[in-house]
Design a protein around this motif. Structure first.
Motif, PDB file in Angstrom:
ATOM      1  N   GLY A 130       0.609  -1.416  -0.131  1.00  0.00           N
ATOM      2  CA  GLY A 130       0.113  -0.111  -0.075  1.00  0.00           C
ATOM      3  C   GLY A 130       0.657   1.357   0.154  1.00  0.00           C
ATOM      4  N   ASN A 175      -1.241   6.722   2.302  1.00  0.00           N
ATOM      5  CA  ASN A 175      -2.426   6.096   2.733  1.00  0.00           C
ATOM      6  C   ASN A 175      -2.353   4.877   3.740  1.00  0.00           C
ATOM      7  OD1 ASN A 175      -5.276   5.239   3.035  1.00  0.00           O
ATOM      8  ND2 ASN A 175      -5.481   4.780   0.828  1.00  0.00           N
ATOM      9  N   GLU A 186      -4.601   2.129   4.001  1.00  0.00           N
ATOM     10  CA  GLU A 186      -4.665   0.960   3.045  1.00  0.00           C
ATOM     11  C   GLU A 186      -3.636  -0.311   3.445  1.00  0.00           C
ATOM     12  OE1 GLU A 186      -3.564   0.500  -1.675  1.00  0.00           O
ATOM     13  OE2 GLU A 186      -2.576   2.181  -0.730  1.00  0.00           O
ATOM     14  N   ASN A 242      -4.369  -4.071   4.578  1.00  0.00           N
ATOM     15  CA  ASN A 242      -3.722  -5.322   3.683  1.00  0.00           C
ATOM     16  C   ASN A 242      -2.760  -5.824   4.586  1.00  0.00           C
ATOM     17  OD1 ASN A 242      -4.966  -4.240   1.435  1.00  0.00           O
ATOM     18  ND2 ASN A 242      -3.119  -3.014   0.647  1.00  0.00           N
TER      19      ASN A 242
END
Length: 346
Positions: free
Chosen positions: A289, A293, A296, A300
């Protein structure tokens, strides 16, 4: 063999009734929250709670978090919260915040690890809240994984690992956050963060000014040391392949060090941020990611750690992120996934 119920589109009442009946009969259920999936049992049933420890292979001195669906449930579990604790509840519940509270000792010692405190949270997930409401019982629930392995954030990973050990698994889709809840304790109106999560130090400071992060968030804890929060003491979140964490605020130094370390192994896997992925193209690599961010990356993180072993690498080198905001929670998990094998470069 687990029975899997699909609640991704809607919560089916008949199946919900069956699940709550079985929880009240002492059986286990895997269910989603906004953070990660949990292995749930009736928190008031000692035999049911002990099944959680057996299924996970979890050490007995690692306390469980108890999930509630309304504030009335607190009355039988803990003493009257302080004004600061109430403020945290009003601000962040339902949500990914666990508060360590003074226990009334009404729960089995297996839940609290024989401590006089218990971690409580109210999840922000309709499936979880409906299960608790239907059972009319608080639910003790650690993350859905074998102890030490990455937490479960989707049903596929959980079935692969726990199918033979669970009575029911509820599929609610991918979890929203991907990291376990922030855990805090209030002492003399001062708030200490014991485990970082999506609710950050800065978030808490927006309502209460006196907040500090426990130094052990980024350190190893001795084997004989007692802890009052999950996620502090033991090897956590780790794949079987040995991992090393590298971080520098200077991105070029970060990349150079990872490339240097990669040359020492015949088969290196690199977990990289989006911004640097092309710089590692000579090696096997996974994009975790964007540096811009971190939500994100948190989403993940555990699913990525779970797929590492498929590469049969000799070594995994993980690119760290700035330990601010939710980045602190990400780095906390990565340090433990790497079993404290990390290098921070100035």
């Amino acid at each position: 063999m687990s029975i899997v119920y699909d609640f991704k589109e809607n919560i089916k009442k008949e199946e919900l009734d069956m699940i709550s009946k079985n929880i009240n009969n002492g059986e286990l259920v895997v269910f989603p929250t906004e953070t990660v999936y949990g292995i749930g049992a009736d928190a008031t049933n000692e035999l049911a709670v002990k099944k959680i420890f057996e299924a996970k292979g979890r050490p007995q001195d690692n306390p469980l978090i108890v999930h509630i669906s309304n504030l009335e449930m607190l009355k039988d579990l803990v003493y009257e919260p302080t004004e600061t604790e109430k403020l945290l509840m009003d601000t962040f519940w339902p949500g990914p915040l666990t508060i360590i509270l003074k226990s009334r000792k009404t729960l089995p010692n297996a839940v609290t690890a024989n401590l006089d405190t218990v971690g409580i949270r109210m999840p922000d997930n309709d499936i979880a809240l409906n299960i608790i409401e239907s059972c009319k019982k608080p639910i003790a629930a650690p993350s859905a994984n074998i102890s030490g392995r990455p937490s479960g954030t989707n049903v596929k990973d959980i079935i692969d690992e726990l199918e033979e050990k669970m009575d029911f698994i509820i599929d609610g889709g991918e979890t929203e956050i991907g990291l376990e809840s922030t855990v805090v304790r209030v002492i003399d109106n001062k708030i200490k963060i014991l485990r970082p999560g999506k609710i950050t130090k800065e978030d808490i400071e927006s309502v209460v000014k006196n907040v500090e992060v426990d130094k052990k968030v980024m350190e190893a804890i001795k084997d004989n040391e007692k802890v009052i929060s999950p996620g502090m003491k033991y090897r956590h979140y780790a794949p079987k392949t040995p991992c090393t964490l590298v971080y520098s605020e200077n991105n070029q130094k970060l990349v150079d060090k990872i490339l240097e370390k990669s040359q020492s192994y015949s088969n290196t896997l690199i977990l990289s941020t989006t911004e640097n992925i092309e710089k590692y193209k000579e090696y096997n690599h996974i994009n975790i990611g964007s540096q811009n961010n971190l939500l994100e990356i948190s989403h993940n993180l555990f699913s990525t750690l779970r797929c590492i072993d498929k590469y049969n690498a000799e070594k995994v080198i993980i690119e760290g992120v700035k330990p601010d905001g939710i980045g602190l929670a990400i780095m906390n998990r990565l340090i433990r996934a790497c079993e404290y094998d990390y290098e921070f470069i100035k």
